[in-house]
Design a protein around this motif. Sequence first.
Motif, short mmCIF file in Angstrom:
data_model
loop_
_atom_site.label_atom_id
_atom_site.label_comp_id
_atom_site.label_asym_id
_atom_site.label_seq_id
_atom_site.Cartn_x
_atom_site.Cartn_y
_atom_site.Cartn_z
N LEU A 160 0.67 -1.16 0.10
CA LEU A 160 0.10 0.03 -0.13
C LEU A 160 1.02 1.30 0.04
CD1 LEU A 160 -2.71 -0.90 2.52
CD2 LEU A 160 -3.18 -0.37 0.06
N SER A 161 1.79 1.20 0.91
CA SER A 161 2.81 2.32 0.88
C SER A 161 3.54 2.46 -0.32
CB SER A 161 3.80 2.21 1.71
OG SER A 161 3.28 2.15 3.24
N ALA A 162 3.72 1.65 -1.18
CA ALA A 162 4.43 1.88 -2.55
C ALA A 162 3.34 2.18 -3.70
CB ALA A 162 4.95 0.39 -2.89
N GLY A 163 2.14 2.40 -3.29
CA GLY A 163 1.32 2.77 -4.28
C GLY A 163 0.13 1.80 -4.71
N CYS A 164 0.33 0.57 -4.23
CA CYS A 164 -0.50 -0.87 -4.56
C CYS A 164 -2.03 -0.49 -4.00
CB CYS A 164 0.03 -1.85 -4.71
SG CYS A 164 1.72 -1.95 -5.18
N ARG A 165 -2.80 -1.19 -4.94
CA ARG A 165 -4.27 -1.68 -3.95
C ARG A 165 -4.14 -2.87 -3.76
NH1 ARG A 165 -10.10 0.06 -6.23
NH2 ARG A 165 -11.41 -0.34 -4.40
N VAL A 166 -4.42 -3.16 -2.57
CA VAL A 166 -4.20 -4.42 -1.92
C VAL A 166 -5.30 -4.96 -1.20
CG1 VAL A 166 -2.65 -5.86 -0.56
CG2 VAL A 166 -1.82 -3.91 -1.56
#
Length: 265
Positions: free
Chosen positions: A64-70
């Motif tokens: 999430l912190s890296a910009g993904c939707r999880v």
Amino acid sequence: MESANHYLVIVQSLPKDRLPLHEILVENLKMHPTDALKKIHDLPGIVAVDLEQGTALKVARDFLSAGCRVTVASDETLPDLEHSPKLHHVRCHPDGFELVGLDGSKFAVLPWTSFAFLSVGMIPFSYNENPADRFTTASSPGPSSTTKRASSLPKARELWITTHHPDRCFRIEEQEMNYEYLGERKSSSATTNFELLVRDIVKFAPHIALSSSARAYLNHNSILEYSFDSAEEYRRWVRAQIAIVRDLMEHRKPNNETTDSDGDR
């Protein structure tokens, strides 16, 4: 004490910069750097299964912190597809989805409003094998645009449907379905009849969530976009899609909506 080996992590979307994801996989999941690169290439999709809760949440937070939707899901909350019933005779009518017995009489009618999710996949299939033997180990679930591994088994389309209130899952195989309800629309081709069945379900349940493989199938895209190397690969992928749909529906609930005791659909 937290439950071990019951959580999976699914990435739904990726950032433009994927380099940080490599470090997350290597550091948190102890992947070999080469395996981590391959995993990133296979995403969006399942990052890992059989994780302890703490590890799953840590991986999800970092993605999430890296910009993904999880999405993180507990294995125990997802349906057991291996033991879900296979339907051999159904009828699609405006007033509901009829389950038909061996004698041709209906024994249940499911309201279309209960239909929650639908997926179509092309999987290896042998008519002479034990169905329980069809499930084999696969490492990276999901349809792929790359060349598939060669298989000596013929392939057939498989449909999964889930309903809610109550939560149920049903499996339909292209070559093992009685399509008599189609009447004059019925052809000698199981492939054609199967597509008519799928389109009828979508017509009568327009709200139903479709997997990406189902959309590819209905849009007549390349077979590679809904083909899987094994039934087990497809089964794992379907469970991940169900987790994503549940997550999306949970986020769409109004803040003042009370949660039913039934839980997720």
